[in-house]
Design a protein around this motif. Sequence first.
Motif, PDB file in Angstrom:
ATOM      1  N   ASN A 124      -6.230  -1.506   0.825  1.00  0.00           N
ATOM      2  CA  ASN A 124      -6.229  -1.675   2.279  1.00  0.00           C
ATOM      3  C   ASN A 124      -7.519  -2.357   2.747  1.00  0.00           C
ATOM      4  OD1 ASN A 124      -3.742  -0.457   2.472  1.00  0.00           O
ATOM      5  ND2 ASN A 124      -4.503   1.470   3.316  1.00  0.00           N
ATOM      6  N   GLY A 179      -3.374   7.312  -4.230  1.00  0.00           N
ATOM      7  CA  GLY A 179      -3.784   7.023  -2.855  1.00  0.00           C
ATOM      8  C   GLY A 179      -5.108   6.281  -2.795  1.00  0.00           C
ATOM      9  N   ALA A 180      -6.032   6.638  -3.674  1.00  0.00           N
ATOM     10  CA  ALA A 180      -7.337   5.981  -3.685  1.00  0.00           C
ATOM     11  C   ALA A 180      -7.223   4.506  -4.085  1.00  0.00           C
ATOM     12  CB  ALA A 180      -8.280   6.706  -4.640  1.00  0.00           C
ATOM     13  N   SER A 197       2.431  -0.432   4.492  1.00  0.00           N
ATOM     14  CA  SER A 197       2.137   0.927   4.045  1.00  0.00           C
ATOM     15  C   SER A 197       3.417   1.756   4.108  1.00  0.00           C
ATOM     16  CB  SER A 197       1.050   1.547   4.935  1.00  0.00           C
ATOM     17  OG  SER A 197       0.725   2.847   4.481  1.00  0.00           O
ATOM     18  N   SER A 207       0.850  -1.179   0.000  1.00  0.00           N
ATOM     19  CA  SER A 207       0.000   0.000   0.000  1.00  0.00           C
ATOM     20  C   SER A 207       0.897   1.245   0.000  1.00  0.00           C
ATOM     21  CB  SER A 207      -0.929  -0.024   1.213  1.00  0.00           C
ATOM     22  OG  SER A 207      -1.815   1.079   1.189  1.00  0.00           O
ATOM     23  N   LYS A 250      -4.759   2.580  -3.528  1.00  0.00           N
ATOM     24  CA  LYS A 250      -4.159   1.846  -2.418  1.00  0.00           C
ATOM     25  C   LYS A 250      -5.089   1.798  -1.203  1.00  0.00           C
ATOM     26  CE  LYS A 250      -0.210   0.815  -4.348  1.00  0.00           C
ATOM     27  NZ  LYS A 250       0.212  -0.581  -4.559  1.00  0.00           N
ATOM     28  N   ALA A 251      -5.916   2.828  -1.024  1.00  0.00           N
ATOM     29  CA  ALA A 251      -6.898   2.788   0.067  1.00  0.00           C
ATOM     30  C   ALA A 251      -7.882   1.647  -0.161  1.00  0.00           C
ATOM     31  CB  ALA A 251      -7.633   4.130   0.159  1.00  0.00           C
ATOM     32  N   ALA A 272      -2.417   6.571   1.196  1.00  0.00           N
ATOM     33  CA  ALA A 272      -3.782   6.057   1.335  1.00  0.00           C
ATOM     34  C   ALA A 272      -4.449   6.567   2.598  1.00  0.00           C
ATOM     35  CB  ALA A 272      -3.764   4.527   1.332  1.00  0.00           C
ATOM     36  N   GLU A 273      -3.647   7.091   3.521  1.00  0.00           N
ATOM     37  CA  GLU A 273      -4.163   7.583   4.807  1.00  0.00           C
ATOM     38  C   GLU A 273      -4.217   9.103   4.880  1.00  0.00           C
ATOM     39  OE1 GLU A 273      -5.223   5.525   7.148  1.00  0.00           O
ATOM     40  OE2 GLU A 273      -4.620   3.728   6.042  1.00  0.00           O
TER      41      GLU A 273
END
Length: 249
Positions: free
Chosen positions: A165, A158-159, A186, A143, A161-162, A147-148
């Motif tokens: 998750n 990021g989306a 991450s 990730s 990888k979110a 993503a955070e």
Amino acid sequence: MKLPQAGTTALITGGTSGIGRATAKSLAELGIHVIIAGRSVERGEQAVKDIRDAGGKADFIAADLQDEASARTLARKAVEVGEGHIDILINNAAIGSIAMTHQTTESVFDQVMGVNLKAPYFLVAELAPLMAERGKGAIVNLSTMVAELGTSALGLYGASKAALNLLTKSWAAEYGPSGVRVNAISPGPTRTEGTVEMGGMLDQLAAQAPAGRPASPDEIAAAIVFLATDSASFVHGAILPVDGGRTAV
């Protein structure tokens, strides 16, 4: 670290460079047969040669992951090369996207989601049931700290990888009862061949974390190896930050 049983086989996507290559090297040093997948035949063959020269066991499969067909084809080839089984899957292959939302085309959107989300999804769909039949296995998804965090120009990456998750946790729930552990790493900013294009942005991102510097591929690989082996035998559905402390502050 508990050493895996003899005959363990690992598939590492995006294993020809950077974090993937460092992970393949580290797993091979534990006696694991590593199957490296990637687009570059030249880099893949060199990675295999380096591992074999060091006494390890490695093979390369050329693969351009982007959709269900490419993912399932790779999985089936890997099972053949792995003498009928894959015990560890490292979903490392990914592409980045540095662009504002209004600058992003649909083709780029589809490419990022295809490589970063669709390919891991169908690799797991193909391999996790086989692991479950054997009553053991480990899957580690790569990730990102992005993503955070809300980060300008990194929203699409990021989306993707979110979503990975969330799938990590869902897969842990689906396959954990059958002995298959699914977790994710991450990472924070890491200096690899693939992040060269970020230029000064990599150091700027790293400077915001307590560590104050980018990671090396070996530092990320060490965390991946932990989750992939029996040292993490009671870890299921975790998203392990290896970001220099960025998401902790």
